[in-house]
Design an enzyme around this catalytic site. Structure first.
Site, PDB file in Angstrom:
ATOM      1  N   THR A 139      44.273  39.107  44.381  1.00  0.00           N
ATOM      2  CA  THR A 139      44.317  40.189  43.390  1.00  0.00           C
ATOM      3  C   THR A 139      43.208  41.199  43.710  1.00  0.00           C
ATOM      4  O   THR A 139      43.411  42.115  44.485  1.00  0.00           O
ATOM      5  CB  THR A 139      44.192  39.645  41.950  1.00  0.00           C
ATOM      6  OG1 THR A 139      43.061  38.773  41.857  1.00  0.00           O
ATOM      7  CG2 THR A 139      45.449  38.888  41.553  1.00  0.00           C
ATOM      8  N   LYS A 165      42.093  32.171  46.332  1.00  0.00           N
ATOM      9  CA  LYS A 165      41.891  33.547  45.898  1.00  0.00           C
ATOM     10  C   LYS A 165      40.871  33.526  44.763  1.00  0.00           C
ATOM     11  O   LYS A 165      40.728  32.538  44.040  1.00  0.00           O
ATOM     12  CB  LYS A 165      43.190  34.206  45.434  1.00  0.00           C
ATOM     13  CG  LYS A 165      43.849  33.603  44.197  1.00  0.00           C
ATOM     14  CD  LYS A 165      43.312  34.038  42.855  1.00  0.00           C
ATOM     15  CE  LYS A 165      43.270  35.543  42.703  1.00  0.00           C
ATOM     16  NZ  LYS A 165      42.740  35.889  41.317  1.00  0.00           N
ATOM     17  N   THR A 176      38.090  32.728  38.147  1.00  0.00           N
ATOM     18  CA  THR A 176      39.519  32.832  38.142  1.00  0.00           C
ATOM     19  C   THR A 176      39.964  32.609  39.558  1.00  0.00           C
ATOM     20  O   THR A 176      39.812  33.459  40.412  1.00  0.00           O
ATOM     21  CB  THR A 176      40.059  34.122  37.614  1.00  0.00           C
ATOM     22  OG1 THR A 176      41.427  34.038  37.595  1.00  0.00           O
ATOM     23  CG2 THR A 176      39.605  35.348  38.327  1.00  0.00           C
ATOM     24  N   GLU A 259      33.003  40.353  42.883  1.00  0.00           N
ATOM     25  CA  GLU A 259      33.276  41.783  42.758  1.00  0.00           C
ATOM     26  C   GLU A 259      31.985  42.601  42.832  1.00  0.00           C
ATOM     27  O   GLU A 259      31.131  42.535  41.960  1.00  0.00           O
ATOM     28  CB  GLU A 259      34.022  42.041  41.451  1.00  0.00           C
ATOM     29  CG  GLU A 259      35.428  41.468  41.502  1.00  0.00           C
ATOM     30  CD  GLU A 259      36.112  41.359  40.163  1.00  0.00           C
ATOM     31  OE1 GLU A 259      37.353  41.286  40.149  1.00  0.00           O
ATOM     32  OE2 GLU A 259      35.420  41.333  39.138  1.00  0.00           O
ATOM     33  N   ASN A 381      35.504  46.055  36.734  1.00  0.00           N
ATOM     34  CA  ASN A 381      35.980  45.421  35.514  1.00  0.00           C
ATOM     35  C   ASN A 381      36.106  46.380  34.346  1.00  0.00           C
ATOM     36  O   ASN A 381      36.870  46.134  33.405  1.00  0.00           O
ATOM     37  CB  ASN A 381      35.067  44.249  35.174  1.00  0.00           C
ATOM     38  CG  ASN A 381      35.290  43.089  36.127  1.00  0.00           C
ATOM     39  OD1 ASN A 381      36.284  42.380  36.018  1.00  0.00           O
ATOM     40  ND2 ASN A 381      34.406  42.936  37.101  1.00  0.00           N
ATOM     41  N   THR A 386      43.070  49.865  33.529  1.00  0.00           N
ATOM     42  CA  THR A 386      43.314  51.303  33.337  1.00  0.00           C
ATOM     43  C   THR A 386      43.461  52.041  34.652  1.00  0.00           C
ATOM     44  O   THR A 386      43.866  53.182  34.674  1.00  0.00           O
ATOM     45  CB  THR A 386      42.150  51.940  32.540  1.00  0.00           C
ATOM     46  OG1 THR A 386      40.920  51.695  33.239  1.00  0.00           O
ATOM     47  CG2 THR A 386      42.078  51.341  31.156  1.00  0.00           C
TER      48      THR A 386
END
Length: 386
Positions: A139, A165, A176, A259, A381, A386
């Site tokens: 993702t 992942k 996650t 991230e 994040n 959006t």
């Protein structure tokens, strides 16, 4: 190993990349570990039922781009529908298929796209391609995570290979993430369960990117039994080490890909009174945003490390504690004069940072992995949906 896979671009991901993966293998012993989040996703709830009734499985179906989490009864029915479609396409019983999802929470699956994607994947099976399989389940990952190794027992070679992942929303229990490891050994399910538990505790349950426990975490080990190697009490330790090798490499890749992360941080806690204490201390440091932002800023601010430990209220005698950043002794029961400029250069010039903490309370140890926390994490994040 006779493992086949199929992928498809079903249109679930906004990027248009591969988002469906089907993996088919011989009837296999398996072991599975899932998130402990109370808001467990629909596929996790479904797979837990499979684990209660089924000792062997034949296939996995995975979608990325949509977590199918917090989606109620319809979400559960959609997870079951994914299994039914896969089983029908592959000529299997639905009880022999497990289902997984990852992506945005709180959105129903676009089942028309999912169905078409699964059918396409099942019609185009090929030999397992670790990189392509990892790509299909990714993702926000910035690189594809896969690793394989071999071992030898009594002159016979066996293989252990896996994909994973994960980049954000990483924290026990579990991180996650999705991770799948395949091996061709013959092994009893009870023995595989024990090995998996030991491995997951030291790997996927010992990493944190942001302290956020996911709804979809799943880790599955599949043993096809195709090799001549049979795991028993005499060789289980060696096999478990190989399983651990693959799981640890995958887990570290997840942390490296945190991230916006620029550093992988290894936190070794030594001389604890118990393994539980050592793990708790490592986790406290790994989840300290003050510590993680200091690492991003290349600041050897050791006070943030010790204060994170102190807030656990473990009655630690800090006059006996030693703390190292790489080879730099920062604290030895009291502040130590160290070459701050050199320590800063160590942080600037290395992508992998080591913290060694000695508690002087016993003989137990644990290693926890985390990453630094920087501007990019907030950007990713803040704009995730959006």
């Amino acid at each position: 190993m006779n493992i086949k896979m199929g992928v498809a671009k079903a249109g679930i991901k906004p990027s248009g990349d591969y988002d469906i993966l089907v993996v088919k293998f011989p009837l296999s012993v398996y072991s599975a570990v899932f998130t402990q989040n109370s808001l467990a996703a629909a596929p996790v709830l479904y797979d837990r039922l499979v684990c209660e009734i089924q000792d062997r499985i034949l296939a996995l179906v995975i979608n990325s781009g949509n977590a199918n989490a917090a989606t109620g009864q319809k979400g559960f029915e959609n997870a079951e529908k994914m299994v039914e479609i896969t089983a029908e396409c592959l000529g299997l019983d639905k009880s022999e298929v497990m289902v997984f999802s990852t992506g945005v929470i709180g959105v129903q699956l676009p089942m028309d796209k999912v169905e078409n994607g699964i059918k396409q994947a099942c019609q185009n099976l090929q030999d397992l391609d670790l990189e392509l399989a990892a790509r299909a389940i990714s993702t926000t990952d910035t690189f594809y995570k896969y690793y394989e190794t071999t071992g030898m027992i009594d002159g016979e070679v066996f293989t252990v290979k896996g994909i994973a992942k994960g980049a954000g929303m990483i924290h026990p229990n579990m991180a996650t993430m999705l991770a799948y490891i395949f091996t061709d050994v013959k092994i009893d399910k009870d023995l595989l369960d024990k090995a998996t538990k030991l491995v997951v505790d030291r790997t996927f349950n010992s990493i944190s990117v942001d302290g956020c426990e996911s709804t979809n975490d799943s880790f599955v080990v599949v043993a096809t039994g195709e090799s001549k190697v049979e795991i028993n009490d005499s060789n289980r330790v060696y096999f478990t080490k190989k399983l651990y090798e693959v799981a640890l490499e995958l887990a570290k890749m997840i942390v490296k890909d945190g991230e916006g992360a620029t550093k992988l941080i290894e936190i070794n806690v030594f001389q604890a009174s118990s393994k539980e204490e050592a793990k708790k201390v490592g986790e406290a440091i790994a989840t300290s945003n003050l510590f993680k932002t200091a690492m991003f800023g290349n600041d050897p601010n050791w006070g943030r490390i010790l204060s994170a430990v102190g807030q656990l209220h473990l009655d630690i005698d800090f006059s006996k504690v030693k703390l190292y950043l790489g080879d730099f002794l920062l604290y030895n029961g009291e502040p130590i004069e160290f070459d701050r400029s050199a320590a800063i250069e160590y942080l600037k010039n290395n992508k992998e940072i080591v913290i060694n903490l000695y508690l002087s309370r016993g003989e137990q140890e644990w290693t926890f992995y985390t990453c630094d926390l920087g501007y990019k994490y907030v950007e990713i994040n803040a704009e995730y949906t959006t």
